[in-house]
Design a protein around this motif. Structure first.
Motif, PDB file in Angstrom:
ATOM      1  N   LYS A   1      43.110  54.563   0.197  1.00  0.00           N
ATOM      2  CA  LYS A   1      42.514  54.866   1.500  1.00  0.00           C
ATOM      3  C   LYS A   1      41.140  55.519   1.335  1.00  0.00           C
ATOM      4  CE  LYS A   1      43.942  56.946   5.896  1.00  0.00           C
ATOM      5  NZ  LYS A   1      45.009  57.737   6.566  1.00  0.00           N
ATOM      6  N   ARG A   2      41.013  56.441   0.370  1.00  0.00           N
ATOM      7  CA  ARG A   2      39.723  57.096   0.129  1.00  0.00           C
ATOM      8  C   ARG A   2      38.683  56.076  -0.338  1.00  0.00           C
ATOM      9  NH1 ARG A   2      36.301  58.576  -3.421  1.00  0.00           N
ATOM     10  NH2 ARG A   2      37.474  57.613  -5.144  1.00  0.00           N
ATOM     11  N   ARG A   3      39.098  55.193  -1.265  1.00  0.00           N
ATOM     12  CA  ARG A   3      38.163  54.193  -1.794  1.00  0.00           C
ATOM     13  C   ARG A   3      37.749  53.189  -0.713  1.00  0.00           C
ATOM     14  NH1 ARG A   3      38.673  52.662  -7.834  1.00  0.00           N
ATOM     15  NH2 ARG A   3      39.273  54.622  -8.824  1.00  0.00           N
ATOM     16  N   ARG A   4      38.681  52.826   0.132  1.00  0.00           N
ATOM     17  CA  ARG A   4      38.328  51.902   1.220  1.00  0.00           C
ATOM     18  C   ARG A   4      37.255  52.520   2.113  1.00  0.00           C
ATOM     19  NH1 ARG A   4      42.462  51.465   5.994  1.00  0.00           N
ATOM     20  NH2 ARG A   4      41.632  53.604   6.094  1.00  0.00           N
ATOM     21  N   ASP A   5      37.467  53.785   2.472  1.00  0.00           N
ATOM     22  CA  ASP A   5      36.497  54.451   3.352  1.00  0.00           C
ATOM     23  C   ASP A   5      35.155  54.668   2.657  1.00  0.00           C
ATOM     24  OD1 ASP A   5      38.515  54.512   5.196  1.00  0.00           O
ATOM     25  OD2 ASP A   5      39.042  56.613   4.857  1.00  0.00           O
ATOM     26  N   ALA A   6      35.191  54.801   1.301  1.00  0.00           N
ATOM     27  CA  ALA A   6      33.947  55.016   0.540  1.00  0.00           C
ATOM     28  C   ALA A   6      33.365  53.705   0.031  1.00  0.00           C
ATOM     29  CB  ALA A   6      34.221  55.952  -0.636  1.00  0.00           C
TER      30      ALA A   6
END
Length: 708
Positions: free
Chosen positions: A541-546
């Motif tokens: 989820k963090r990587r998707r948003d970043a």
């Protein structure tokens, strides 16, 4: 926001299983495969003559379709496992086929490889040996009453009795548990001995192995629930690098402990495959499962409880004598629950293990707790009778809010709620105190109850994430689907944590090419692998948003050091009918309330507890491995529960998260369902008949009406 956790989601592989399309080890398609059959020792102790091995091998080699015969005379040297693999695990110190001695009936003596299963089995049947027999030690009593026997010079074969420092820690027993006064205080005392028999895991799926070499790299398809460890152990026996071994275990059809470790037939299958230059497939027979994949060993337990006039326990003693083989360590840790389950200023808990001429035992569903709680919880029922207290009231009087051996508080324990909710749902208030007070349709009726407990465990694990062009996200780990719904629960966790719909998430397991995971046992998979999946989903989820790469691997650690202790608890209540005319006990009704942290999937959790209770019903009333007492060889049949033996179930969960063990607040469920079940049945039978039965299984003869 999608919500999958807490819903009764069907198993993702359920349709494949009910339609027969699910693929287990023996179903794996492998080209150019040969078939193997085992030859096993027919005596319990002694040695085989080399001349008879050579003659038997020649007879087998001359049979139709035979490619290869592996014996102690031509087996390539195998390595001795490092101590860290044999000290705290039931792995055999002595490599297979490494000498001519026989340490137990059913020991592997040869392997025949042929062009069909039938030809391999026929050739194996031709291999009979001449033995020089030695007097066996078949029970702990034989070891205790005999002169000491020296261990073998290489220390791979050992004899005698010992105080274990594996599974139970000797330092704990010597320094922590013998607390309080040297002698037991006065008060109402119960002092009784209990016996449990040899039990077999008896899974539906037979153990099977397919070994295939590609140059110096080995691929093994195996019915295992310890992919990562099996890779390490197999590499150690064969003396090859770990990264040259791949273990694949697509689905496991039941295990209950028997598939938690690498067994000797897997090593021999790999050796044979290298010798013939082809894939070799070996499927054990049902009889071979009794001698080749572990068992629950016998126990003799003595429990002594002392309570004051109010029912508060002042002293607890629990002493266990159990058995292992001469070639591997194992201790059935039956006394563990007695250390912490009830208030007791004085504790004296010990374990003694005798090395006998039998196959190596291992963990079985509820290891330690299942036989140990039979003794402790029947003794508690006796103490309730002796003090004039209701069995539930006695337990409520002695509930602890911490582990009294180390002072650590329980992180999230709700045992009192299990008792009160279970008693209310069962209708415990309608139970008359006096035995033989209830009848129905001409048979006696009894109500019984017992406590369940099992540790909350978590080990390090990894998880890989791969995101496809279609947006589907695949999580994977080298864990196992043993029929408990692991793939389903992991997908639920991944979906909710990422915020994706469940249909867009999948979880793969069963391959050592995936990130490492611990063995699927000790009720730890959801906490261990689930923590890695949870961490991976958060990172996704963090990587998707970043806008970073969505293909990666994460690892998660084990249980946190220090702080509160995680322990699951539960309460079992049952109704039993006893027909004394024919000696039959029938379990009619069961209420169980379980405190196992957060429940991810209530359908799967309920099924787990129902299965555990059914497992315990078999342990109480049916199951024992029959041996000839003179030879140690298998005789008779092994009975397990069927649908006709299943009671009406009422299963509920406290369903409160345990935040100290893992970020999801879950604890395992697989083991606890069986823990306490035999005691609840024995206590119900006492209430029905007035007979106090302290040996399992409870037999027809012990239930027959006594005619005077």
């Amino acid at each position: 926001m999608p919500t999958s956790v807490g819903r009764p989601v069907n198993r993702v592989e359920g349709v494949e299983k009910v339609t027969g399309r699910a693929r287990y080890t023996a179903d794996t398609p492998v080209g150019d495969v040969r078939y193997a059959a085992l030859v096993q020792a027919e005596i319990t102790h002694g040695r085989v003559t080399p001349e008879s091995i050579a003659a038997a091998a020649a007879r087998a080699a001359a049979c139709a379709g035979v490619d290869y015969v592996l014996t102690p005379l031509n087996c390539p040297p195998l390595q001795v496992l490092p101590k860290d693999l044999t000290w705290d695990l039931p792995l055999e110190r002595r490599p297979p086929l490494s000498d001519l001695t026989v340490q137990y009936a059913g020991q592997h003596m040869a392997l025949v490889v042929a062009d069909s299963p039938e030809n391999a089995a026929q050739a194996a049947s031709m291999m009979t040996f001449e033995y020089v027999e030695l007097a066996p030690q078949l029970r702990a009593a034989d070891v205790l009453s005999s002169p000491a026997i020296d261990d073998e010079p290489d220390d791979l074969i050992r004899h005698g009795v010992y105080r274990p420092d594996h599974f139970v820690k000797l330092a704990d027993e010597l320094l922590q548990d013998r607390r309080g006064a040297a002698d037991a205080p006065s008060g109402t005392t119960v002092d009784a001995s209990f016996r449990t028999p040899v039990n077999s895991h008896y899974p539906i799926e037979l153990s099977a192995t397919i070994a295939q070499w590609d140059s110096d790299h080995l691929t093994v398809y195996d019915t295992t629930r310890w992919i990562t460890g099996e890779r390490r152990v197999l590499a150690a026996y064969l003396g090859i690098p770990e990264d040259h071994v791949r273990i694949v275990s697509p689905l496991v059809g039941g295990a209950f402990g028997s598939k938690s470790f690498l067994w000797m037939h897997v090593v021999l299958c790999a050796v044979a495959a290298r010798a013939v230059g082809r894939a070799v497939k070996l499927v054990l027979t049902r009889d071979q499962m009794f001698t080749s994949t572990g068992h629950r060993p016998r126990t003799e337990q003595r429990v002594s409880l002392v309570a004051d006039s109010t029912g508060l326990i002042a002293s607890t003693e629990h002493h266990t004598l159990t058995e292992t083989s001469t070639v591997a360590h194992f201790c059935e840790p039956a006394g563990l629950s007695a250390r912490f389950l009830y208030h007791s200023p004085r504790l004296d808990v010990t374990h003694t293990v005798a090395r006998i001429n039998s196959p190596t035992p291992c963990f079985m569903r509820g290891p330690g707790e299942a036989p140990g709680l039979f003794a402790l919880e029947v003794a508690m029922d006796e103490l309730a009778c002796a003090t004039g207290l209701d069995p539930v009231a006695l337990r409520l009087r002695n509930v602890m809010d911490h582990d009294q051996t180390n002072g650590r508080t329980w992180s999230a324990a709700h045992l009192r709620q299990c008792y009160t909710t279970g008693a209310q749902r069962f209708g415990w208030e309608h139970r008359p105190a006096a035995p033989r007070s209830l009848r129905r349709d001409g048979v006696l009726v009894g109500f019984g109850m017992a406590t369940a407990t099992y540790p909350g465990r978590r080990m390090a694990a990894g998880c890989r994430v791969e995101t496809g062009a279609d947006g589907r996200v695949r999580f994977s780990a080298a864990t196992h689907e043993v029929g408990t719904g692991v793939r389903t629960v992991m997908a639920q966790l991944a979906a909710d944590t990422t915020g994706l719909p469940l249909s867009q998430v999948s979880f793969d397991s069963g391959d050592s090419a995936f990130p490492d995971a611990p063995y699927s046992g000790a009720s730890q998979t959801t906490a261990s692998v689930g923590s890695a999946v949870y961490a991976a989903a958060l990172e996704w989820k963090r990587r998707r948003d970043a806008h970073e790469s969505l293909n990666f691997t994460v690892t998660s650690g084990g249980a946190p050091e220090g702080g509160p202790a995680s322990q699951s608890f539960g309460a079992h209540f049952c109704e039993v009918e006893v027909d004394e005319q024919i000696g039959r006990a029938t379990v009619r009704r069961w209420v169980a309330v379980m405190d196992c942290g957060r429940v991810i999937n209530p359908k799967l959790a309920t099924n787990q507890v129902m299965g555990g209770i059914t497992f315990g019903v078999g342990m109480a009333l049916l199951e024992q491995v029959p041996h000839d007492p003179r030879t140690g060889k298998l005789i008779g049949e092994y009975y397990v529960p069927t649908h006709a033996d299943v009671p009406d179930f009422d299963i509920t969960f406290v369903d409160r998260p345990d935040p100290s063990l893992d970020p999801m607040g879950v604890r395992g469920i697989g083991e606890i369902g069986a823990c306490g079940v035999p005691a609840a049945i024995a206590n119900a039978i006492h209430h029905a008949t007035g007979k106090r039965l302290r040996e399992l299984p409870i037999t027809l003869e012990s239930l027959l009406e006594e005619h005077k």
